[in-house]
Design a protein around this motif. Structure first.
Motif, PDB file in Angstrom:
ATOM      1  N   LYS A 177      -7.725   4.991  -4.124  1.00  0.00           N
ATOM      2  CA  LYS A 177      -8.680   5.619  -3.206  1.00  0.00           C
ATOM      3  C   LYS A 177      -8.331   7.091  -3.052  1.00  0.00           C
ATOM      4  O   LYS A 177      -7.179   7.438  -2.764  1.00  0.00           O
ATOM      5  N   SER A 222      -0.659   1.905  -9.787  1.00  0.00           N
ATOM      6  CA  SER A 222      -1.804   0.999  -9.705  1.00  0.00           C
ATOM      7  C   SER A 222      -1.520  -0.348 -10.358  1.00  0.00           C
ATOM      8  O   SER A 222      -2.174  -1.348 -10.053  1.00  0.00           O
ATOM      9  N   ASN A 234      -9.769   0.530  -9.786  1.00  0.00           N
ATOM     10  CA  ASN A 234     -10.359   0.042  -8.533  1.00  0.00           C
ATOM     11  C   ASN A 234      -9.453   0.145  -7.317  1.00  0.00           C
ATOM     12  O   ASN A 234      -9.950   0.301  -6.194  1.00  0.00           O
ATOM     13  N   ASN A 235      -8.151   0.045  -7.496  1.00  0.00           N
ATOM     14  CA  ASN A 235      -7.275   0.040  -6.325  1.00  0.00           C
ATOM     15  C   ASN A 235      -6.729   1.425  -5.972  1.00  0.00           C
ATOM     16  O   ASN A 235      -5.751   1.558  -5.241  1.00  0.00           O
ATOM     17  N   ASP A 237       0.850  -1.187   0.000  1.00  0.00           N
ATOM     18  CA  ASP A 237       0.000   0.000   0.000  1.00  0.00           C
ATOM     19  C   ASP A 237       0.889   1.241   0.000  1.00  0.00           C
ATOM     20  O   ASP A 237       1.864   1.310   0.770  1.00  0.00           O
ATOM     21  N   ASN A 266      -0.619  -2.691  -4.244  1.00  0.00           N
ATOM     22  CA  ASN A 266      -1.895  -3.226  -3.779  1.00  0.00           C
ATOM     23  C   ASN A 266      -2.975  -2.145  -3.757  1.00  0.00           C
ATOM     24  O   ASN A 266      -4.025  -2.282  -4.376  1.00  0.00           O
ATOM     25  N   ARG A 267      -2.711  -1.072  -3.027  1.00  0.00           N
ATOM     26  CA  ARG A 267      -3.652   0.043  -2.937  1.00  0.00           C
ATOM     27  C   ARG A 267      -2.885   1.355  -2.971  1.00  0.00           C
ATOM     28  O   ARG A 267      -1.813   1.464  -2.371  1.00  0.00           O
ATOM     29  N   TYR A 297      -3.394   5.401  -2.176  1.00  0.00           N
ATOM     30  CA  TYR A 297      -4.172   6.514  -1.639  1.00  0.00           C
ATOM     31  C   TYR A 297      -3.662   7.803  -2.289  1.00  0.00           C
ATOM     32  O   TYR A 297      -2.470   8.104  -2.238  1.00  0.00           O
TER      33      TYR A 297
END
Length: 319
Positions: free
Chosen positions: A198, A166, A195-196, A148, A170-171, A173
């Motif tokens: 945020k 991306s 999708n990953n 992340d 994983n994610r 922000y």
């Protein structure tokens, strides 16, 4: 007798190399000094989709390599030196000092030194650069595969970094201190379809936690006391740039943010024979193509200046 050049170009981004191409084709005696980052910031850009002539996009480093080859084709001499000081206007000649203590004299100078990334300037930030904090996702994103991470900023650069990450992480922000992004609409559309990724609007980084490497971030929401802990292994800064003008302070006219001031619709500075092109003077557009355009402008204005200088010398008049 010491050799005096027609033009010295300082910087090797789109502005510097474009200026070199035009100066070389004008058959002027010149040298380009690359500075500390040959190719400028674009070499850290993974994919450029909006530069004309490349319908499938182009890697930043490949684009700059093509710029370099084209300048060399027409005879530009390129040296990987830094300019550390300048004496403007010594009897109509400017003198630059290089990092090898060599002094070069020239009739004109094109300053195309670009800009460098801004930092948040909070505790622990500088200490963790290279240990979880980076200004270049394409350079360092690989080291955080399946982790992340966070990207700081809401402009095109921040979104481009997030899109690149991306595919690896994983994610992601994206932390934006305002209520909306300032990136182009097409970049925003891309982000909303991944999708990953945020988005965190109205948040600012307050603390960077970690000793030998980044462990997590503490963010505070604007206009409230809400705090949020974000567990990430890397933070990529994309919050803008500052111009590379430290060596020009008190020697040439700068605005309050350090950008070189030029005459309207021109690259001319307040010093005759000295011109500025690219991000070192442009705080509005800051695009590769606009930088290249001002590099062209500077070269053409150098030609005109030298012609007028030669005419003045022929008439035995002072400039």
């Amino acid at each position: 007798m010491k050799k005096i050049f027609d033009c010295i170009i300082i910087g090797s981004g789109p502005a510097g190399y474009t200026a070199a191409i035009y100066i070389a084709r004008a058959d002027l005696n010149h040298i380009l000094y690359t500075g500390p980052i040959p190719g400028g910031q674009l070499i850290k850009t993974n994919e450029i989709e909006n530069y004309p002539g490349f319908p499938k996009g182009v890697k930043g480093y490949l684009l700059m390599e093509n710029f370099k080859k084209q300048a060399e084709k027409f005879g530009t001499k390129i040296y990987f030196n830094n300019v550390i000081d300048i004496n403007f206007k010594l009897n109509n000649i400017h003198e630059i000092l290089l990092d090898n203590n060599k002094k070069i004299q020239t009739k004109t100078i094109i300053i195309a030194t670009g800009a460098y990334p801004k930092y948040l300037n909070i505790d622990n930030e500088k200490a963790l650069i290279g240990h979880g904090i980076s200004t270049c996702a394409t350079c360092d994103g690989f080291f955080f595969k399946k982790k992340d991470v966070a990207v700081i900023g809401g402009g095109d650069k921040a979104l481009e970094e997030a899109i690149f990450l991306s595919k690896l992480c994983n994610r992601i922000y994206i932390i934006i201190r305002k209520s909306k992004m300032r990136a182009s609409k097409i970049m925003q559309k891309k982000i909303y379809n991944i999708n990953n990724i945020k988005l965190l609007f109205n948040f600012e980084i307050k603390k960077i936690i970690g000793k030998k490497k980044l462990e997590y971030l503490i963010c505070k929401k604007n206009y409230s006391n809400e705090e949020k802990k974000i567990n990430v292994k890397a933070m990529f800064l994309a919050i803008g740039n500052s111009p590379n003008t430290n060596i020009f302070k008190n020697k040439i006219s700068l605005d309050k943010n350090g950008y070189i001031l030029t005459k309207k619709n021109s690259t001319k500075t307040n010093i005759p024979g000295v011109f500025a092109a690219g991000d070192v003077k442009d705080k509005i557009y800051r695009q590769a193509i606009t930088s290249a355009g001002t590099g062209c402008m500077a070269a053409i204005e150098v030609e005109k200046y030298l012609s007028s200088l030669d005419l003045d010398l022929d008439l035995d008049l002072e400039e």
